[in-house]
Scaffold this active site. Structure first.
Site, PDB file in Angstrom:
ATOM      1  N   ASN A  11       3.197   5.475  -1.468  1.00 42.86           N
ATOM      2  CA  ASN A  11       3.840   4.999  -0.245  1.00 42.86           C
ATOM      3  C   ASN A  11       5.174   4.364  -0.642  1.00 42.86           C
ATOM      4  OD1 ASN A  11       4.608   3.807   2.126  1.00 42.86           O
ATOM      5  ND2 ASN A  11       2.942   2.304   2.190  1.00 42.86           N
ATOM      6  N   LYS A  13       7.470   3.293   1.219  1.00 40.82           N
ATOM      7  CA  LYS A  13       7.969   2.294   2.188  1.00 40.82           C
ATOM      8  C   LYS A  13       9.444   2.577   2.472  1.00 40.82           C
ATOM      9  CE  LYS A  13       4.311  -0.723   0.611  1.00 40.82           C
ATOM     10  NZ  LYS A  13       3.788  -2.060   0.354  1.00 40.82           N
ATOM     11  N   HIS A  97      -1.089   0.280   8.553  1.00 42.33           N
ATOM     12  CA  HIS A  97      -0.734  -0.524   7.376  1.00 42.33           C
ATOM     13  C   HIS A  97      -0.467  -1.969   7.816  1.00 42.33           C
ATOM     14  CE1 HIS A  97       1.323  -1.969   3.830  1.00 42.33           C
ATOM     15  NE2 HIS A  97       0.872  -0.915   3.193  1.00 42.33           N
ATOM     16  N   GLU A 146      -7.207  -2.343   2.125  1.00 46.43           N
ATOM     17  CA  GLU A 146      -6.002  -2.968   1.587  1.00 46.43           C
ATOM     18  C   GLU A 146      -5.936  -4.444   1.980  1.00 46.43           C
ATOM     19  OE1 GLU A 146      -2.921   0.220   0.571  1.00 46.43           O
ATOM     20  OE2 GLU A 146      -2.358  -0.827   2.383  1.00 46.43           O
ATOM     21  N   GLY A 152       1.640  -5.952  -2.777  1.00 46.81           N
ATOM     22  CA  GLY A 152       2.936  -6.340  -3.312  1.00 46.81           C
ATOM     23  C   GLY A 152       2.942  -7.664  -4.045  1.00 46.81           C
ATOM     24  N   SER A 182      -1.509  -3.690  -5.163  1.00 46.77           N
ATOM     25  CA  SER A 182      -1.159  -3.993  -6.559  1.00 46.77           C
ATOM     26  C   SER A 182      -1.875  -3.093  -7.568  1.00 46.77           C
ATOM     27  CB  SER A 182      -1.417  -5.471  -6.861  1.00 46.77           C
ATOM     28  OG  SER A 182      -0.560  -6.284  -6.068  1.00 46.77           O
ATOM     29  N   GLY A 203       1.938   1.319  -3.672  1.00 47.49           N
ATOM     30  CA  GLY A 203       3.267   1.000  -3.161  1.00 47.49           C
ATOM     31  C   GLY A 203       4.250   0.829  -4.304  1.00 47.49           C
ATOM     32  N   GLY A 204       4.426  -0.418  -4.745  1.00 46.14           N
ATOM     33  CA  GLY A 204       5.429  -0.756  -5.760  1.00 46.14           C
ATOM     34  C   GLY A 204       5.400   0.125  -7.001  1.00 46.14           C
TER      35      GLY A 204
HETATM   36  P1  PGA Z   1       1.547  -2.353  -3.509  1.00 44.32           P
HETATM   37  O1  PGA Z   1       1.458  -1.804  -2.004  1.00 44.32           O
HETATM   38  O2  PGA Z   1       1.000  -1.267  -4.383  1.00 44.32           O
HETATM   39  O3  PGA Z   1       3.013  -2.599  -3.722  1.00 44.32           O
HETATM   40  O4  PGA Z   1       0.729  -3.576  -3.566  1.00 44.32           O
HETATM   41  C1  PGA Z   1       0.309  -1.177  -1.572  1.00 44.32           C
HETATM   42  C2  PGA Z   1       0.415  -0.843  -0.138  1.00 44.32           C
HETATM   43  O5  PGA Z   1       1.218  -1.445   0.584  1.00 44.32           O
HETATM   44  O6  PGA Z   1      -0.299   0.035   0.318  1.00 44.32           O
END
Ligand code: PGA
Length: 221
Positions: A11, A13, A97, A146, A152, A182, A203-204
């Site tokens: 993702n 974003k 989300h 999640e 994040g 994460s 995400g990140g």
């Molecule tokens: P993250 O985001 O991996 O940066 O924690 C996950 C998400 O928002 O689905």
């Protein structure tokens, strides 16, 4: 949902330009063609069509997903992107989300409408829940657990707790449950022990294509 687990979802974003996305697809696609499982790439919507073209022309083993979808089917809704408009481009859509719930006031009723719109045109919703008490709309098959504290923050939920949430959800319906929050190349493997969780939403750590390749390979190992 006939795609082989694990589902490894990126993702992006609101990050990256088209040039960066082109490179991401090239790096990830060419280095993971032999890895089992399903890679689902969710870039910002303006790049879906060009990403679909690149996947086709390079014959990459990557599926596309949108990061959101309109609650409206069509009509005078400036700025919206409807399910019908991207049905030919994506197989999946992330719906619910926590960033959308928090920043765009999306409530359960709105999210139900989004799920219905996706399903009407054959898009598989990846429905995000923040805990076991989050309502899940009818017909949803893929659920992403999640917890907000983990998104994040560098502070993932424990694999044990994520598995316990997945187990409880599976007693309610035959869900495919994935974990997000994460996830990194260092911890991804721990979420796949005992085969209860069937994917991760990243995400990140999906932003750097080389890191994401390592996540895909670790998940499959
Ligand atoms: P993250 O985001 O991996 O940066 O924690 C996950 C998400 O928002 O689905």
């Amino acid at each position: 949902m006939n795609d082989a687990p694990p589902l490894i979802i990126a993702n992006l974003k609101a990050n990256k330009t088209w040039d960066e996305i082109k490179n991401w697809l090239n790096v990830v696609g060419t280095q993971t063609s032999e890895v089992p499982g399903t890679i689902i790439f969710c870039p910002p919507s303006p790049f879906l069509a060009a990403a679909a073209q690149q996947i086709k022309s390079q014959n990459l083993k990557i599926k596309l997903g949108s990061q959101d979808i309109s609650r409206f089917e069509n009509g005078p809704y400036t700025g919206e992107i409807t399910a019908g408009q991207i049905a030919d481009l994506v197989n999946y859509s992330i719906i619910g989300h926590s960033e959308r719930r928090q920043n765009f006031s999306e409530n359960n009723k709105i999210l139900e409408a989004k799920v219905v719109n996706a399903q009407k045109v054959g898009i598989e919703p990846i429905f995000c829940i923040q805990g076991e008490s989050t309502p899940i709309p009818q017909g949803v098959k893929v659920v992403a657990y999640e917890p907000v504290f983990a998104i994040g923050t560098g502070n993932p939920d424990t694999p044990e707790n994520a598995r316990s949430v997945a187990k409880n959800l599976k007693t309610k319906s035959d869900y495919i449950v994935i974990y997000g929050g994460s996830v990194t190349k260092a911890n991804v493997k721990s979420f796949f022990q005992n085969e209860i969780l069937e994917g991760v939403l990243v995400g990140g750590s999906s932003l750097n294509p080389d890191d994401f390749v390592q996540i895909i390979k670790a998940a499959a190992s």
